[in-house]
Design a protein around this motif. Structure first.
Motif, PDB file in Angstrom:
ATOM      1  N   GLY A  35       4.921   5.484  -4.636  1.00  0.00           N
ATOM      2  CA  GLY A  35       5.673   5.154  -5.832  1.00  0.00           C
ATOM      3  C   GLY A  35       6.938   4.420  -5.412  1.00  0.00           C
ATOM      4  N   SER A  36       7.437   3.596  -6.290  1.00  0.00           N
ATOM      5  CA  SER A  36       8.642   2.846  -5.960  1.00  0.00           C
ATOM      6  C   SER A  36       9.440   2.608  -7.222  1.00  0.00           C
ATOM      7  CB  SER A  36       8.298   1.513  -5.289  1.00  0.00           C
ATOM      8  OG  SER A  36       7.586   0.690  -6.192  1.00  0.00           O
ATOM      9  N   GLY A  37      10.677   2.305  -7.023  1.00  0.00           N
ATOM     10  CA  GLY A  37      11.556   2.027  -8.143  1.00  0.00           C
ATOM     11  C   GLY A  37      12.382   0.797  -7.862  1.00  0.00           C
ATOM     12  N   PRO A  38      13.195   0.402  -8.830  1.00  0.00           N
ATOM     13  CA  PRO A  38      14.039  -0.768  -8.617  1.00  0.00           C
ATOM     14  C   PRO A  38      15.076  -0.480  -7.526  1.00  0.00           C
ATOM     15  CG  PRO A  38      14.558   0.310 -10.707  1.00  0.00           C
ATOM     16  CD  PRO A  38      13.363   1.004 -10.131  1.00  0.00           C
ATOM     17  N   ASP A  95      13.819   1.783   2.710  1.00  0.00           N
ATOM     18  CA  ASP A  95      12.731   2.206   1.828  1.00  0.00           C
ATOM     19  C   ASP A  95      11.498   1.342   2.059  1.00  0.00           C
ATOM     20  OD1 ASP A  95      14.393   4.107   0.626  1.00  0.00           O
ATOM     21  OD2 ASP A  95      14.948   2.770  -1.020  1.00  0.00           O
ATOM     22  N   ARG A  96      11.717   0.046   2.224  1.00  0.00           N
ATOM     23  CA  ARG A  96      10.600  -0.874   2.451  1.00  0.00           C
ATOM     24  C   ARG A  96       9.933  -0.557   3.782  1.00  0.00           C
ATOM     25  NH1 ARG A  96      12.353  -6.686   2.053  1.00  0.00           N
ATOM     26  NH2 ARG A  96      10.115  -6.984   2.064  1.00  0.00           N
ATOM     27  N   ARG A  97      10.725  -0.273   4.800  1.00  0.00           N
ATOM     28  CA  ARG A  97      10.183   0.072   6.117  1.00  0.00           C
ATOM     29  C   ARG A  97       9.407   1.393   6.034  1.00  0.00           C
ATOM     30  NH1 ARG A  97      13.795  -1.837   9.003  1.00  0.00           N
ATOM     31  NH2 ARG A  97      15.418  -0.346   8.453  1.00  0.00           N
ATOM     32  N   GLU A  98       9.954   2.351   5.303  1.00  0.00           N
ATOM     33  CA  GLU A  98       9.266   3.636   5.137  1.00  0.00           C
ATOM     34  C   GLU A  98       7.935   3.438   4.412  1.00  0.00           C
ATOM     35  OE1 GLU A  98       9.836   7.742   2.608  1.00  0.00           O
ATOM     36  OE2 GLU A  98      11.637   6.784   3.393  1.00  0.00           O
ATOM     37  N   ALA A  99       7.926   2.621   3.376  1.00  0.00           N
ATOM     38  CA  ALA A  99       6.683   2.339   2.641  1.00  0.00           C
ATOM     39  C   ALA A  99       5.675   1.661   3.555  1.00  0.00           C
ATOM     40  CB  ALA A  99       6.971   1.478   1.412  1.00  0.00           C
ATOM     41  N   LEU A 105       0.834  -1.196   0.000  1.00  0.00           N
ATOM     42  CA  LEU A 105       0.000   0.000   0.000  1.00  0.00           C
ATOM     43  C   LEU A 105       0.875   1.254   0.000  1.00  0.00           C
ATOM     44  CD1 LEU A 105      -2.792   1.356   0.193  1.00  0.00           C
ATOM     45  CD2 LEU A 105      -2.659   1.056   2.683  1.00  0.00           C
ATOM     46  N   GLY A 106       1.872   1.279   0.855  1.00  0.00           N
ATOM     47  CA  GLY A 106       2.777   2.425   0.910  1.00  0.00           C
ATOM     48  C   GLY A 106       3.522   2.635  -0.399  1.00  0.00           C
TER      49      GLY A 106
END
Length: 127
Positions: A30-33, A39-43, A24-25
């Motif tokens: 938005g996400s990139g490679p 980043d995963r924790r922030e999302a 969901l995050g």
């Protein structure tokens, strides 16, 4: 809803709660490679916060939807059927198929009776 708008609920049904919030995050941010663990924790944290902030609005809109009245307080209803019903109602509120699917699975895991507790048409949901 077009075929392109449909999201396979079984994909989300198989995810853990943390994976759902992360998905969901990432969808919201938005996400990139090459996402890092940070980043995963922030999302994940962003997805969880978004769901918490939208919780009452979603409950009120979804739980009062006519399609869900037959499922409320029915402890024996199948979770995939509930998720499908919740998905349809949530998509009308959110206008985003991924958000609606994740909300549907999260609401199903909470349990429709618990998710809808205190929601009445006479006013805002109870806290």
């Amino acid at each position: 809803m077009t075929a392109a708008d449909r999201v396979p609920l079984d994909k989300y049904q198989s995810m853990t709660e943390n994976e759902l919030y992360e998905e969901l995050g990432r969808h919201l941010l938005g996400s990139g490679p090459g996402m890092t663990p940070d980043d995963r924790r922030e999302a994940r944290d962003f997805g969880r916060t978004w769901f918490r902030n939208q919780y009452d609005r979603l409950r009120h809109s979804v739980c009062l939807h006519p399609r869900l009245q037959g499922f409320r307080d029915n402890s024996v209803s199948d979770s995939l059927i509930d998720a499908g019903a919740i998905y349809g109602a949530a998509q009308q509120v959110l206008s985003d198929s991924v958000q609606a699917a994740i909300v549907a699975v999260l609401a199903t895991r909470i349990g429709l009776s618990a998710f809808c507790a205190g929601v009445t048409p006479d006013g805002p949901p109870e806290a």
